[in-house]
Design a protein around this motif. Structure first.
Motif, short mmCIF file in Angstrom:
data_model
loop_
_atom_site.label_atom_id
_atom_site.label_comp_id
_atom_site.label_asym_id
_atom_site.label_seq_id
_atom_site.Cartn_x
_atom_site.Cartn_y
_atom_site.Cartn_z
N VAL A 1 0.84 -1.20 0.00
CA VAL A 1 0.00 0.00 0.00
C VAL A 1 0.87 1.25 0.00
CG1 VAL A 1 -1.71 1.31 1.30
CG2 VAL A 1 -1.96 -1.16 1.07
N ALA A 2 1.92 1.26 0.83
CA ALA A 2 2.80 2.41 0.89
C ALA A 2 3.52 2.63 -0.44
CB ALA A 2 3.83 2.22 2.01
N GLN A 3 3.95 1.55 -1.08
CA GLN A 3 4.59 1.67 -2.39
C GLN A 3 3.61 2.20 -3.43
OE1 GLN A 3 6.02 -2.34 -2.89
NE2 GLN A 3 8.12 -1.71 -2.44
N HIS A 4 2.39 1.71 -3.36
CA HIS A 4 1.35 2.18 -4.29
C HIS A 4 1.13 3.68 -4.12
CE1 HIS A 4 -2.27 2.43 -6.65
NE2 HIS A 4 -2.99 2.79 -5.60
N THR B 1 5.71 3.89 -6.44
CA THR B 1 6.90 3.07 -6.72
C THR B 1 6.58 1.58 -6.84
OG1 THR B 1 7.40 2.87 -4.36
CG2 THR B 1 8.43 4.70 -5.56
N LEU B 2 5.32 1.21 -6.74
CA LEU B 2 4.95 -0.20 -6.78
C LEU B 2 5.10 -0.75 -8.18
CD1 LEU B 2 3.72 -2.65 -5.29
CD2 LEU B 2 1.48 -1.82 -6.02
N LYS B 3 5.83 -1.84 -8.31
CA LYS B 3 5.99 -2.54 -9.58
C LYS B 3 5.53 -3.97 -9.35
CE LYS B 3 9.05 0.47 -11.76
NZ LYS B 3 8.31 1.65 -11.57
N PHE C 1 -2.30 -2.08 -9.04
CA PHE C 1 -2.54 -2.36 -7.62
C PHE C 1 -3.95 -2.87 -7.42
CE2 PHE C 1 -3.93 -0.94 -3.39
CZ PHE C 1 -3.02 -1.63 -2.61
N GLU C 2 -4.90 -2.23 -8.08
CA GLU C 2 -6.30 -2.62 -7.95
C GLU C 2 -6.51 -4.06 -8.43
OE1 GLU C 2 -5.27 0.28 -9.32
OE2 GLU C 2 -5.91 1.61 -7.70
N ARG C 3 -5.83 -4.43 -9.50
CA ARG C 3 -5.95 -5.80 -10.03
C ARG C 3 -5.36 -6.81 -9.05
NH1 ARG C 3 -7.78 -10.06 -11.20
NH2 ARG C 3 -6.91 -11.39 -12.78
N VAL C 4 -4.25 -6.46 -8.43
CA VAL C 4 -3.63 -7.35 -7.45
C VAL C 4 -4.57 -7.55 -6.26
CG1 VAL C 4 -1.73 -7.61 -5.80
CG2 VAL C 4 -1.27 -6.82 -8.12
#
Length: 85
Positions: A2-5, A9-11, A22-25
Motif C-alpha cells: 500500500v505504501a509503495q502504491h 513506486t509499486l511494480k 494495484f487494484e488488479r492485485v
C-alpha cells in the motif's frame, strides 16, 4: 504494498511477466481464489509442516450462492483433513 502504491513506486508483475495494477492485485487476492486444496499450492504438504493450531481461510466465490459455497468448502475441507490425519 500500500505504501509503495501511494508513493508511486509499486511494480507488480504476474508470473507471465505482464504488469498488474494495484487494484488488479487486490481484486485477484480477494476474488480470484479457488477453494483451498484446489490448484498448484501443495496445501496438505504445507499444513503438515505447520504447528498444530486452529486455522481458517476465506473462500470468496463470487457468483455462487451461499449454500453452494458452504457445500464446496465443506467437501474440500473434509478431503484435506482426511489427508492430514
Amino acid at each position: 504494498m500500500v505504501a509503495q502504491h501511494r508513493a508511486g513506486t509499486l511494480k507488480v508483475e504476474s508470473t507471465a511477466r505482464t504488469p498488474k495494477s494495484f487494484e488488479r492485485v487486490v481484486r485477484e487476492a480477494r476474488e480470484d481464489r479457488l477453494i483451498p486444496g484446489v490448484d498448484e499450492l501443495p496445501l496438505v504438504e504445507f499444513l503438515k509442516h505447520m504447528p498444530e493450531r486452529p486455522i481458517r481461510g476465506e473462500v470468496p466465490l463470487p457468483g455462487y450462492q451461499t449454500q453452494k459455497v458452504f457445500d464446496l468448502t465443506y467437501e474440500y475441507s473434509q478431503k484435506i483433513l482426511n489427508q492430514l490425519c
